[in-house]
Design a protein around this motif. Structure first.
Motif, short mmCIF file in Angstrom:
data_model
loop_
_atom_site.label_atom_id
_atom_site.label_comp_id
_atom_site.label_asym_id
_atom_site.label_seq_id
_atom_site.Cartn_x
_atom_site.Cartn_y
_atom_site.Cartn_z
N ASP A 115 0.75 -1.31 -0.07
CA ASP A 115 -0.09 -0.09 0.01
C ASP A 115 1.00 1.32 0.03
O ASP A 115 1.47 1.52 0.89
CB ASP A 115 -0.83 0.00 1.18
CG ASP A 115 -1.99 1.07 1.03
OD1 ASP A 115 -1.62 2.03 0.62
OD2 ASP A 115 -3.01 0.81 1.71
N THR A 117 0.05 4.24 0.23
CA THR A 117 -0.27 5.25 1.33
C THR A 117 0.31 5.02 2.80
O THR A 117 -0.16 5.72 3.72
CB THR A 117 -1.72 5.19 1.47
OG1 THR A 117 -2.41 4.17 2.02
CG2 THR A 117 -2.30 5.47 0.18
N VAL A 118 1.39 4.00 2.97
CA VAL A 118 1.95 3.78 4.15
C VAL A 118 2.87 4.88 4.56
O VAL A 118 3.67 5.06 5.67
CB VAL A 118 2.78 2.52 4.15
CG1 VAL A 118 3.92 2.62 3.12
CG2 VAL A 118 3.00 1.96 5.43
N GLN A 119 3.08 6.04 3.89
CA GLN A 119 4.13 6.98 3.88
C GLN A 119 3.83 7.72 5.53
O GLN A 119 4.81 8.17 6.01
CB GLN A 119 4.11 8.09 2.89
CG GLN A 119 5.19 9.03 3.07
CD GLN A 119 6.52 8.81 3.01
OE1 GLN A 119 6.78 7.77 2.48
NE2 GLN A 119 7.46 9.29 3.68
N CYS A 147 -1.69 7.16 12.36
CA CYS A 147 -1.23 7.18 11.30
C CYS A 147 -1.88 5.89 10.29
O CYS A 147 -2.20 6.20 9.01
CB CYS A 147 0.24 6.83 11.22
SG CYS A 147 1.21 8.13 11.84
N VAL A 148 -2.31 4.79 10.94
CA VAL A 148 -2.87 3.68 10.25
C VAL A 148 -4.18 4.40 9.71
O VAL A 148 -4.69 3.98 8.63
CB VAL A 148 -3.23 2.49 11.12
CG1 VAL A 148 -3.95 1.69 10.61
CG2 VAL A 148 -1.96 1.97 11.58
N ARG A 150 -4.92 6.87 8.51
CA ARG A 150 -4.58 7.94 7.15
C ARG A 150 -4.22 6.90 6.08
O ARG A 150 -4.10 7.49 4.98
CB ARG A 150 -3.53 8.90 7.36
CG ARG A 150 -3.67 9.91 8.61
CD ARG A 150 -2.52 10.63 9.14
NE ARG A 150 -2.83 11.53 10.00
CZ ARG A 150 -1.88 11.97 11.15
NH1 ARG A 150 -0.73 11.19 10.84
NH2 ARG A 150 -2.09 12.48 12.27
N VAL A 151 -4.05 5.82 6.11
CA VAL A 151 -3.62 4.61 5.28
C VAL A 151 -4.68 4.14 4.50
O VAL A 151 -5.81 3.83 5.24
CB VAL A 151 -2.71 3.77 5.97
CG1 VAL A 151 -2.41 2.52 4.99
CG2 VAL A 151 -1.19 4.33 6.40
N ALA A 170 -2.92 12.28 4.76
CA ALA A 170 -2.42 11.08 3.79
C ALA A 170 -1.53 11.63 3.11
O ALA A 170 -1.10 12.61 2.50
CB ALA A 170 -3.59 10.80 3.00
N PRO A 263 1.05 -1.94 6.54
CA PRO A 263 0.13 -0.61 6.40
C PRO A 263 -1.17 -0.97 7.19
O PRO A 263 -1.86 -0.12 7.38
CB PRO A 263 -0.02 -0.45 4.96
CG PRO A 263 0.36 -1.65 4.44
CD PRO A 263 1.30 -2.26 5.11
#
Length: 326
Positions: A115, A117-119, A147-148, A150-151, A170, A263
Motif C-alpha cells: 500500500d 499510502t503507508v508514508q 497514522c494507520v 490515514r492509510v 495522507a 500498512p
C-alpha cells in the motif's frame, strides 16, 4: 527513492553478444557513468551503429531523469511531492496514473499488504527515532493508530485528469515499486532500439533475452546480513528479479523496527529474512517482494496461485528456503 549501491545496464543490439571489457565489440560500445535515482550508475550499450548506441544511451539517461521528477520523494518539485503537499494533483503525468493503477492491482492481490499510502507511518518512525532520547519501544500506540487511520489506497481517487488524497494527513510513497517501474521503462526503450540481449539492474533486475552463448542470465541473491555473499543464484531469461528484506534499513540501532511497515497494523514484523520474487515485469516483482515480507507462507502461496510465471524464494531467519511457483 532509497539509495542503491549501483545501477548498471549492459545491452547489445540484435546479432551482437555482450563481450568482456577487452573484446573488440566492447571497444565499439558506448559507456556512460554518473548518478541516477540516488545511486551510482553505469550504462554500456553495444551496437553496430555507434550513433544509435549514443542515442539509446542519451534516451535511457533522459528517461530515468524524467521519471525521477515524477516519482521522487526527495525533490521538492516532483509530482509526487506536490501531490503529498497539496493532497491533489490536476492533470497528473500518465506515468503516475499508471504506477498507481499497478499499485492498486498488487494492493488487491496482497490483501492490502502492499500500500503506497503507508508514508505517514514511515514519517512517524523516522521522526521518532531521529529525536534525541526517543523511547526504544518506538512511536506510541496512539501515534501508530492515528497514522494507520490515514492509510488506505482505496481512499485515493485516481483518474487521468486528477488524483485526490481524500484523508487529511495522507501521503504516498512509491519506494516499493518505482525502481521496478523505471526498470521496465528502460527495457522498453532498449527493445525499441533493437536491443535483444541485456541485463538491466536498477535496484531490481530485468533480463532481455538470453545471456551470451544463449544461456540464461545468472542473478545472485545476497545474504541480507552480508551483501557481498551470494547465497542463491537464479537463472532467468526475459524475467525480472527483485529482493526485499527487513535488514535493508532499520530505524533503530537494535534493528527491531525495519523499513518494511505493515500498512494494515503499523507494525514492522520481520517474518522472513528476505523474499525474492521472479516475474515478467520488474514493477510487479518489486511490489510483491515488499508485500510478501509481511505475509505468511500460506498467504503468499494463495496470492501467487493463478499468476503464471511468478515464483517466490523465501529465506527464513534460520537460513532455510521455501520456494513457491504459480
Amino acid at each position: 527513492m532509497t539509495r542503491r549501491r549501483l545501477i548498471a545496464i549492459s545491452a547489445a543490439a540484435a546479432g551482437m553478444a555482450l563481450l568482456p571489457p577487452h573484446g573488440k565489440a566492447a571497444q565499439e560500445g558506448v559507456t556512460w557513468q554518473g548518478e541516477a535515482m540516488g545511486a551510482q550508475a553505469s550504462l554500456v550499450i553495444h551496437h553496430p551503429d555507434r550513433a544509435m548506441a549514443l542515442k539509446l544511451t542519451n534516451d535511457v539517461v533522459a528517461e530515468v531523469r524524467r521519471l525521477e521528477r515524477i516519482f521522487s520523494l526527495y525533490m521538492d518539485d516532483s509530482d509526487l511531492t506536490r501531490l503529498n503537499r497539496q493532497r491533489f494533483l490536476i492533470a497528473p503525468p500518465l506515468e503516475l496514473v499508471d504506477i498507481l493503477r499497478q499499485s492498486r492491482e498488487v494492493w488487491t492481490l496482497t490483501g492490502g499488504a502492499f500500500d503506497p499510502t503507508v508514508q505517514p507511518l514511515w514519517d512517524a518512525y523516522r521522526r521518532h527515532f531521529s529525536t534525541s532520547g526517543a523511547a526504544e519501544t518506538g512511536p506510541s500506540a496512539q501515534i501508530v493508530r492515528e497514522c494507520v487511520g490515514r492509510v488506505g489506497l482505496d481512499r485515493v481517487a485516481c483518474s487521468g485528469s486528477r488524483i485526490d488524497l481524500s484523508v487529511p494527513g495522507a501521503a504516498l510513497t512509491l519506494n516499493g515499486i518505482a525502481q521496478g517501474y523505471v526498470t521496465d521503462r528502460v527495457v522498453d526503450l532498449l527493445k525499441a532500439g533493437g536491443v535483444e540481449r541485456s541485463m538491466v539492474d536498477m535496484g531490481e533486475s530485468r533480463a532481455i533475452g538470453s545471456a551470451p552463448g544463449d544461456r540464461p542470465w545468472r542473478v545472485g541473491v545476497s545474504d541480507p546480513l552480508d551483501s557481498a555473499r551470494i547465497i542463491e543464484v537464479l537463472e532467468v531469461e526475459d524475467r525480472a528479479v527483485a529482493t526485499s528484506s527487513p535488514f535493508g534499513f532499520r530505524f533503530d540501532a537494535e534493528g527491531r523496527f525495519s523499513h518494511i511497515i505493515d500498512p494494515r497494523s503499523g507494525a514492522t514484523p520481520q517474518r522472513h529474512a528476505s523474499v525474492t520474487v521472479v516475474a515478467g515485469h520488474a514493477a510487479l516483482a518489486d511490489a510483491l517482494s515488499t508485500a510478501f515480507n509481511l505475509m505468511d507462507v500460506a498467504a503468499i502461496a494463495a496470492a501467487v496461485h493463478g499468476n503464471a510465471g511468478v515464483e517466490v524464494h523465501i529465506l527464513s531467519h534460520e537460513g532455510g528456503w521455501t520456494r513457491i511457483r504459480a
